[in-house]
Design a protein around this motif. Structure first.
Motif, mmCIF file in Angstrom:
data_model
loop_
_atom_site.group_PDB
_atom_site.id
_atom_site.type_symbol
_atom_site.label_atom_id
_atom_site.label_comp_id
_atom_site.label_asym_id
_atom_site.label_seq_id
_atom_site.Cartn_x
_atom_site.Cartn_y
_atom_site.Cartn_z
ATOM 1 N N TYR A 67 -2.379 -5.978 -14.730
ATOM 2 C CA TYR A 67 -0.966 -5.615 -14.758
ATOM 3 C C TYR A 67 -0.489 -5.208 -13.362
ATOM 4 N N THR A 71 2.425 -6.990 -11.154
ATOM 5 C CA THR A 71 3.635 -6.195 -10.913
ATOM 6 C C THR A 71 3.831 -5.853 -9.446
ATOM 7 N N LYS A 74 6.524 -7.352 -7.080
ATOM 8 C CA LYS A 74 7.901 -7.046 -7.466
ATOM 9 C C LYS A 74 8.232 -5.566 -7.287
ATOM 10 N N SER A 75 7.241 -4.696 -7.528
ATOM 11 C CA SER A 75 7.518 -3.261 -7.503
ATOM 12 C C SER A 75 6.234 -2.472 -7.300
ATOM 13 N N GLY A 78 6.338 0.484 -9.590
ATOM 14 C CA GLY A 78 6.077 0.120 -10.985
ATOM 15 C C GLY A 78 4.600 -0.096 -11.247
ATOM 16 N N ALA A 79 3.925 -0.752 -10.314
ATOM 17 C CA ALA A 79 2.489 -0.966 -10.449
ATOM 18 C C ALA A 79 1.746 0.357 -10.398
ATOM 19 N N ALA A 82 2.132 2.418 -13.567
ATOM 20 C CA ALA A 82 1.258 1.915 -14.639
ATOM 21 C C ALA A 82 -0.163 2.445 -14.465
#
Length: 123
Positions: A67, A71, A74-75, A78-79, A82
């Motif tokens: 994941y 991710t 893009k971010s 965000g990664a 997570a």
């Protein structure tokens, strides 16, 4: 699925138990008070003498790594978020629930995702 109970009073015995269960365990520390950004003066490391909050993470498993890798382009936040969420073992819940602390934690936690140089060549 029931929510996993957060362990806030983390003792050396609890950490040893986590190490037996998960292998490596990492303490993620974030300063309680923010610093104002000044160009050319970014603090390299967290000062041991300032107040901080701590959370504990295990090494990411394959699901989390996959994941994060998807991710990350893009971010990065965000990664990292997570990784914090999925690898969380216990500690100060503000690292999960307070957006400012969570962002700081995410930017550190992404370092738990290992990348290896590779290439694919037609032969």
């Amino acid at each position: 699925m029931a929510k996993k109970e957060n362990i806030t009073d983390v003792t050396p015995e609890i950490i040893e138990g986590w190490k037996k269960q998960y292998g490596e365990v990492f303490a993620l520390e974030v300063a309680v008070d923010p610093e104002k950004y000044e160009p050319g003066t970014v603090t390299k490391d967290l000062d041991d003498d300032i107040p901080k909050i701590t959370g504990y993470l295990r090494k990411p498993d394959r699901k989390v790594m996959n994941y994060a890798v998807v991710t990350l382009p893009k971010s990065i936040s965000g990664a990292g978020k997570a990784v914090v969420k999925d690898c969380w073992l216990g500690g100060d819940e503000r690292l999960l629930t307070d957006e400012a602390y969570n962002l700081a934690a995410a930017l550190q936690a992404i370092e738990l995702v290992d990348f290896y140089q590779s290439r694919l060549k037609k032969v």
